[in-house]
Design a protein around this motif. Structure first.
Motif, mmCIF file in Angstrom:
data_model
loop_
_atom_site.group_PDB
_atom_site.id
_atom_site.type_symbol
_atom_site.label_atom_id
_atom_site.label_comp_id
_atom_site.label_asym_id
_atom_site.label_seq_id
_atom_site.Cartn_x
_atom_site.Cartn_y
_atom_site.Cartn_z
ATOM 1 N N ALA A 78 0.869 -1.187 0.000
ATOM 2 C CA ALA A 78 0.000 0.000 0.000
ATOM 3 C C ALA A 78 0.905 1.236 0.000
ATOM 4 O O ALA A 78 2.027 1.200 0.528
ATOM 5 N N THR A 79 0.427 2.329 -0.609
ATOM 6 C CA THR A 79 1.245 3.534 -0.780
ATOM 7 C C THR A 79 0.546 4.744 -0.155
ATOM 8 O O THR A 79 -0.667 4.939 -0.343
ATOM 9 N N TYR A 80 1.333 5.528 0.599
ATOM 10 C CA TYR A 80 0.820 6.802 1.129
ATOM 11 C C TYR A 80 1.059 7.876 0.087
ATOM 12 O O TYR A 80 2.156 7.966 -0.490
ATOM 13 N N PRO A 81 0.089 8.738 -0.220
ATOM 14 C CA PRO A 81 -1.260 8.846 0.393
ATOM 15 C C PRO A 81 -2.351 8.177 -0.450
ATOM 16 O O PRO A 81 -3.522 8.265 -0.124
ATOM 17 N N VAL A 82 -1.955 7.506 -1.574
ATOM 18 C CA VAL A 82 -2.959 6.992 -2.513
ATOM 19 C C VAL A 82 -3.874 5.968 -1.855
ATOM 20 O O VAL A 82 -5.088 5.977 -2.039
ATOM 21 N N ASP A 83 -3.278 5.054 -1.051
ATOM 22 C CA ASP A 83 -4.044 3.939 -0.478
ATOM 23 C C ASP A 83 -4.406 4.170 0.986
ATOM 24 O O ASP A 83 -4.898 3.250 1.651
ATOM 25 N N GLY A 84 -4.170 5.363 1.502
ATOM 26 C CA GLY A 84 -4.513 5.642 2.888
ATOM 27 C C GLY A 84 -3.775 6.859 3.384
ATOM 28 O O GLY A 84 -2.584 7.039 3.092
ATOM 29 N N ASP A 85 -4.487 7.708 4.147
ATOM 30 C CA ASP A 85 -3.866 8.943 4.621
ATOM 31 C C ASP A 85 -3.525 8.871 6.111
ATOM 32 O O ASP A 85 -3.225 9.881 6.728
ATOM 33 N N ASN A 86 -3.592 7.651 6.685
ATOM 34 C CA ASN A 86 -3.151 7.470 8.058
ATOM 35 C C ASN A 86 -2.568 6.068 8.212
ATOM 36 O O ASN A 86 -2.785 5.181 7.365
#
Length: 807
Positions: free
Chosen positions: A508-516
């Protein structure tokens, strides 16, 4: 008698001789051939076109010598011919000939009353090939093995391991009996026990044996009756347990000392042998301090445990004490332990015998670093995994929060890899916790080596998390994942065990797949779960549709639990038959028809059950339902049930089986439990003990899928299996690969020699059936007999007085 009638009789005789499978030749009193059949010329092709009525036997032999047909005669033709003619002159003779074309022929000759003689020739090439295969398995065994005649007690064969271990030459062994390797005081009892057949029972029996140098050893034997050249013989596997028993005796001698003094002392206490300087005692406090079980610690010296520096200091003090120049000495030492470097004080003294000779070197070790390092240690452990030293889940969440804050401020990206070791639970079951822990440590080391500027965490179990700080995301995360796959393609070697470990990775990649941090972890975990459910050993980048697939899998697992609780599972039965088609039993197989999804394949729902706690309840249900069904049959056919490796992790398995037999009223002899070879790779002694308890009830134990895993002769010697099941992959390869046919022959021949029945599974074609019949495989299972189906389909078989033939 009219000439025409004579000619007719001669013609009939020629036809009868040519139909024989043996070569036949008749010679007159002058050793000249008068009659022979077609098979005789097939076995001796060099005589084709040469042989004529009245041809001398010696001329026939010389013809073969000129053509190089006799392997044993090459280079010594005249000597061989003389010896052959001498044997030929005897009233009766029998021998085996090796031919240049690779065949073996058994030669039998008998003189007739009127002066002539008859010769019979039998092709024994196939028998010789099987004999060579069995001999190879026997000779290459690393454990001493020997074969002796039951009546004469003389050795018939010994393997290389026995010669090396006992110290007798092969010639000496062949001139000895089994009584000669027993001490004289035990020979009368030995002879009686053999005559009473006590020795012919498998199990743990301890005997005293004599080695070639006259020393005695304690031996645990595993024995199996054999037939050798038509005579009863005994095959023995002998395991030397002398050192093990000696160590146990020494431990017993010091038990009172351990119980009354040592174990109650809160300080580490050790004792050493004054001659070898090896540790012979370590108390519980010592185990805790050194982080080493006493069984591992005992028998080693200080160099092996602590290294050269500590050992040198210790030996200086011990030399002073042994010389009597001091009563006790106290030193401060720094030692390395699994929990880190420790500062300890060691007080040493010598315990002497009544004559003043040293008996033990005793030491008391006090750890003086604990208080000083307690706060640091507590702080470290709160943030790190104790096994691998990696930051734990708490530290990871803190670091993720910091990373998200920094990336948000600079609009940077970073990748998160959720990594799982494939089938780690199976690895743990097979090799035990100690080996599994070392695999985790090695996995942590490899991830640290490739992480570069990234961070590696171990949140728990077999899960690792790696943060990639390279801003080129998601490409950098993909590159790091590929690198991880590459380093884990190399085997892990632990205590001579070569372990192949695969990993599955979700990205998973920040911020594309989650912002926390929590969302990133959840989405990387979702991608990982998707990989593990579809294709272990791969990498998957998070996609939103992954969530739906995971939810479906979780729902299917919940439905499986509901199906088990509400009686929605069923059993199908597949017949097992003798080679002629007579059904003698059935194998019970689990089936699940989902109310909305329809039939679910076993290879899909069984893993779901093993991932949860459902497998134990499901296995207990299968056993009870199979026994209950079989108990209702009019004919006492057998029923086979597969056991899961997970069931052997629970000591209640024998009790569950016994209670099931009582509840269902099924005779124990009608129940056959199938296990795979992989089950025996765990705690071998514990598992074999459970199997013996089960077998003692009268239940039969079969080894399933033989040849596909960790096949070993030691398993067949250590436990008396009632049946061996050849895996269907070999059966289905019959006619396609000669290797499969060779393996099948070897397994059948081996089991025939050991007296173990063999059943071939997956038999589907007439060609496969004919091959197995030719190889004397006695039992079969597969579509050619019948497909798995509800037992009602086979009502004519189970309810008939005589089971039906199906082929």
């Amino acid at each position: 008698m009219p000439r025409a009638e004579q000619d007719d009789r001669l013609a009939r005789l020629d036809l009868a001789l040519d139909a024989a499978s043996e070569g036949i030749a008749v010679f007159d009193a002058n050793d000249r051939i008068t009659l022979w059949n077609r098979r005789y010329l097939e076995l001796y092709p060099e005589l084709d076109g040469f042989l004529f009525e009245g041809c001398a036997f010696e001329a026939m032999l010389r013809r073969g010598l000129d053509r190089g047909a006799y392997i044993d005669a090459l280079g010594r033709e005249e000597e061989w011919l003389r010896a052959r003619l001498e044997r030929h002159a005897l009233p009766n003779s029998a021998e085996e000939q090796q031919r240049a074309d690779g065949r073996w022929i058994r030669v039998e000759e008998r003189r007739l009353a009127e002066g002539g003689w008859v010769g019979i020739r039998i092709d024994i090439s196939e028998f010789k090939r099987r004999e060579a295969a069995s001999r190879l398995l026997f000779e290459d065994s690393p454990v001493p093995m020997y074969l002796f005649d039951f009546e004469t007690l003389r050795f018939l064969a010994v393997n290389r391991a026995a010669i090396a271990h006992y110290g007798y030459t092969l010639h000496q062994f062949m001139n000895m009996s089994v009584l000669d390797i027993r001490p004289e005081r035990d020979r009368a009892e030995t002879l009686q026990s053999i005559r009473d057949r006590v020795d012919t029972q498998n199990g743990n029996r301890l005997f005293r044996h004599l080695k070639g140098d006259g020393s005695e050893i304690d031996v645990e034997v595993f024995i199996r009756p054999q037939i050798q050249n038509g005579r009863q013989a005994i095959l023995v596997t002998a395991v030397d347990v002398t050192e093990r028993r000696r160590a146990a005796s020494e431990l017993e001698a010091t038990r009172e000392f351990l119980d009354t003094i040592v174990e109650s002392v809160p300080a580490a206490i050790f004792a050493k042998d004054p001659i070898s300087r090896k540790y012979i005692l370590l108390n519980q406090a010592g185990e805790q301090l050194f982080g080493c079980p006493r069984d591992v610690f005992i028998g080693k010296n200080a160099r092996q445990v602590f290294g050269e520096r500590v050992a040198t200091v210790a030996e200086i003090d011990e030399d002073e004490l042994l010389a009597g120049r001091a009563q006790q000495l106290c030193t401060s030492e720094t030692i390395a332990t699994p929990s880190g470097t420790r500062l300890v004080t060691v007080t040493r003294m010598v315990v002497r015998n009544s004559d003043g000779s040293p008996r033990f070197i005793v030491g008391v070790t006090m750890d003086v670093t604990e208080k000083r390092r307690a706060e640091e240690q507590i702080a470290f452990l709160s943030q790190h995994d104790a096994l691998t030293g990696l930051p734990n889940r708490e530290a990871m969440m803190v670091r993720l929060a910091d990373g998200v804050f920094a990336a948000a401020a600079t609009q940077a990206r970073f990748g998160l890899l959720s990594i799982d070791i494939d089938r780690f639970k199976t690895l743990n079951d097979l090799y035990g916790h100690a080996v599994a822990d070392r695999v985790l440590k090695e996995a942590a080391r490899r991830l640290l080596d490739i992480s570069g500027e990234g961070l590696v965490f171990r949140p728990g179990g077999d899960e690792f998390v790696v943060i990639s700080n390279d801003p080129d995301q998601p490409n950098a995360a993909r590159r790091l994942a590929a690198l991880a796959q590459s380093v884990f393609s190399e085997d892990i070697v632990i205590d001579d065990k070569v372990i192949r470990v695969g990993i599955s990775i979700g990205v998973a990649t920040y911020p594309v797949d989650g912002d926390n941090g929590s969302l990133l972890l959840a989405n990387a975990g979702a991608a990982l779960y998707h990989v593990k459910s579809e294709a272990r050993g791969h990498v998957r980048v998070y996609e939103s549709k992954t969530d739906l697939l995971i939810r479906e899998r979780w729902a299917l697992q919940a439905d499986l639990g509901h199906a088990l609780r509400n009686g929605e599972l069923s059993l199908h039965f597949q017949p097992q038959a003798e080679i002629d088609g007579r059904v003698f039993g059935f194998e019970a197989l689990m089936r699940w028809t989902h109310p909305t999804r329809g039939p679910i394949p076993p290879d899909k729902f069984i893993p779901l059950a093993e991932e949860s706690n459902l497998i134990l309840d499901m296995s207990a249900w299968i056993l009870a339902e199979a026994c209950r069904t079989a108990a209702s049959w009019a004919h006492p056919l057998t029923v086979a049930v597969n056991l899961s490796p997970i069931q052997f992790q629970h000591g209640e398995l024998p009790r569950v089986i016994q209670q099931t037999l009582i509840d269902t009223g099924l005779q124990p002899s009608r129940l056959e439990l199938e296990i795979t070879e992989g089950i025996l790779l765990g705690d071998f002694a514990h598992i074999v003990g459970m199997l013996r308890r089960i077998k003692a009830m009268g239940v039969r134990i079969a080894m399933d899928d033989f040849g596909t895993g960790y096949s070993s002769l030691s398993y067949l010697q250590a436990f008396p299996f009632d049946k061996i099941k050849i895996d269907k992959s070999f059966i289905q390869a019959i006619g396609r690969t000669e290797q499969a046919a060779t393996i099948i022959r070897a397994v059948i021949g081996l089991c025939r020699g050991l007296g173990i029945p063999v059943i071939a599974e997956g038999v589907e074609t007439e060609d496969q059936l004919r091959f197995l019949a030719q190889e004397h495989c006695t039992e079969i299972q597969g579509y050619i007999i019948g497909r798995p189906a509800p037992i009602q389909i086979y009502s004519e078989i189970v309810d008939d007085i005589c089971p039906a033939r199906t082929v």
